[in-house]
Motif scaffolding. Structure first.
Motif, PDB file in Angstrom:
ATOM      1  N   VAL A 160     -28.452 115.454   6.779  1.00 14.58           N
ATOM      2  CA  VAL A 160     -29.823 115.271   6.282  1.00 14.58           C
ATOM      3  C   VAL A 160     -29.839 114.330   5.080  1.00 14.58           C
ATOM      4  O   VAL A 160     -30.690 113.441   4.984  1.00 14.58           O
ATOM      5  N   LYS A 161     -28.866 114.472   4.173  1.00 15.92           N
ATOM      6  CA  LYS A 161     -28.835 113.590   2.995  1.00 15.92           C
ATOM      7  C   LYS A 161     -28.603 112.136   3.416  1.00 15.92           C
ATOM      8  O   LYS A 161     -29.227 111.223   2.855  1.00 15.92           O
ATOM      9  N   ASP A 162     -27.755 111.915   4.401  1.00 10.83           N
ATOM     10  CA  ASP A 162     -27.556 110.557   4.920  1.00 10.83           C
ATOM     11  C   ASP A 162     -28.846 110.022   5.536  1.00 10.83           C
ATOM     12  O   ASP A 162     -29.209 108.858   5.335  1.00 10.83           O
ATOM     13  N   ALA A 163     -29.520 110.884   6.307  1.00  9.71           N
ATOM     14  CA  ALA A 163     -30.746 110.464   6.991  1.00  9.71           C
ATOM     15  C   ALA A 163     -31.820 110.099   5.973  1.00  9.71           C
ATOM     16  O   ALA A 163     -32.583 109.147   6.181  1.00  9.71           O
ATOM     17  N   VAL A 209     -32.144 113.116  16.758  1.00 11.98           N
ATOM     18  CA  VAL A 209     -33.599 113.054  16.942  1.00 11.98           C
ATOM     19  C   VAL A 209     -34.278 114.132  16.092  1.00 11.98           C
ATOM     20  O   VAL A 209     -35.279 113.867  15.420  1.00 11.98           O
ATOM     21  N   ASP A 210     -33.715 115.344  16.111  1.00 11.92           N
ATOM     22  CA  ASP A 210     -34.294 116.448  15.331  1.00 11.92           C
ATOM     23  C   ASP A 210     -34.233 116.158  13.838  1.00 11.92           C
ATOM     24  O   ASP A 210     -35.167 116.467  13.096  1.00 11.92           O
ATOM     25  N   VAL A 211     -33.108 115.595  13.393  1.00 15.83           N
ATOM     26  CA  VAL A 211     -32.934 115.324  11.960  1.00 15.83           C
ATOM     27  C   VAL A 211     -33.931 114.264  11.500  1.00 15.83           C
ATOM     28  O   VAL A 211     -34.586 114.429  10.468  1.00 15.83           O
ATOM     29  N   ILE A 212     -34.067 113.198  12.273  1.00 17.98           N
ATOM     30  CA  ILE A 212     -35.001 112.137  11.895  1.00 17.98           C
ATOM     31  C   ILE A 212     -36.428 112.680  11.848  1.00 17.98           C
ATOM     32  O   ILE A 212     -37.183 112.399  10.916  1.00 17.98           O
ATOM     33  N   ALA A 213     -36.785 113.494  12.835  1.00 14.96           N
ATOM     34  CA  ALA A 213     -38.137 114.070  12.856  1.00 14.96           C
ATOM     35  C   ALA A 213     -38.354 114.978  11.648  1.00 14.96           C
ATOM     36  O   ALA A 213     -39.398 114.907  10.985  1.00 14.96           O
ATOM     37  N   ALA A 214     -37.373 115.833  11.339  1.00 13.06           N
ATOM     38  CA  ALA A 214     -37.528 116.778  10.229  1.00 13.06           C
ATOM     39  C   ALA A 214     -37.587 116.051   8.884  1.00 13.06           C
ATOM     40  O   ALA A 214     -38.396 116.394   8.011  1.00 13.06           O
ATOM     41  N   VAL A 215     -36.747 115.022   8.714  1.00 14.36           N
ATOM     42  CA  VAL A 215     -36.722 114.291   7.442  1.00 14.36           C
ATOM     43  C   VAL A 215     -38.011 113.492   7.268  1.00 14.36           C
ATOM     44  O   VAL A 215     -38.592 113.455   6.176  1.00 14.36           O
ATOM     45  N   THR A 216     -38.482 112.863   8.340  1.00 11.85           N
ATOM     46  CA  THR A 216     -39.717 112.083   8.246  1.00 11.85           C
ATOM     47  C   THR A 216     -40.894 112.993   7.894  1.00 11.85           C
ATOM     48  O   THR A 216     -41.698 112.679   7.008  1.00 11.85           O
ATOM     49  N   LYS A 217     -40.969 114.124   8.551  1.00 13.80           N
ATOM     50  CA  LYS A 217     -42.046 115.081   8.277  1.00 13.80           C
ATOM     51  C   LYS A 217     -41.979 115.570   6.825  1.00 13.80           C
ATOM     52  O   LYS A 217     -42.994 115.622   6.121  1.00 13.80           O
ATOM     53  N   ALA A 218     -40.775 115.903   6.373  1.00 15.90           N
ATOM     54  CA  ALA A 218     -40.606 116.393   4.998  1.00 15.90           C
ATOM     55  C   ALA A 218     -40.968 115.308   3.991  1.00 15.90           C
ATOM     56  O   ALA A 218     -41.614 115.581   2.975  1.00 15.90           O
ATOM     57  N   ALA A 219     -40.565 114.073   4.267  1.00  7.87           N
ATOM     58  CA  ALA A 219     -40.843 112.975   3.333  1.00  7.87           C
ATOM     59  C   ALA A 219     -42.346 112.766   3.180  1.00  7.87           C
ATOM     60  O   ALA A 219     -42.850 112.559   2.075  1.00  7.87           O
TER      61      ALA A 219
END
Ligand SMILES: [Zn+2]
Length: 96
Positions: A11-14, A67-77
């Motif tokens: 997640v930190k990398d993403a 895919v899940d990580v990108i979606a979760a990070v984008t939503k959180a951001a």
């Protein structure tokens, strides 16, 4: 030996990959807020590791959950951008 959540590293990398594409604050506080929110949405993947050994297993997990990580990070951001923990002067916003 240490206990490590691989998902935290991924997640930190993403966040570093995704934040430049989003027009928002990139301070340490906002990054940590994004990481906390994203990690709450993703499965944890805890392992006991020797220091240094962690990165060999990360790439496998990264491709599995990309895919899940990108979606979760984008939503959180987007959530943190709309509702940051600090004001424009860097002062902590008090919340009850
Ligand atoms: Zn910030």
């Amino acid at each position: 030996m240490q206990l490590k959540n691989y998902m935290e590293v991924i997640v930190k990398d993403a966040i570093e990959d995704i934040l430049p594409d989003i027009n928002m604050c990139r301070c340490e506080r906002c990054k940590l807020d994004i990481a906390a929110k994203a990690l709450n949405d993703l499965p944890a993947s805890y392992v006991v590791t020797q220091k240094g050994e962690i990165y060999s297993k990360i790439n496998k997990l990264r491709s599995q959950f990309e895919v899940d990580v990108i979606a979760a990070v984008t939503k959180a951001a987007i959530l943190i951008k709309r509702n940051p923990s600090h004001d424009e002067n860097g002062k902590e916003i008090e919340r009850d």
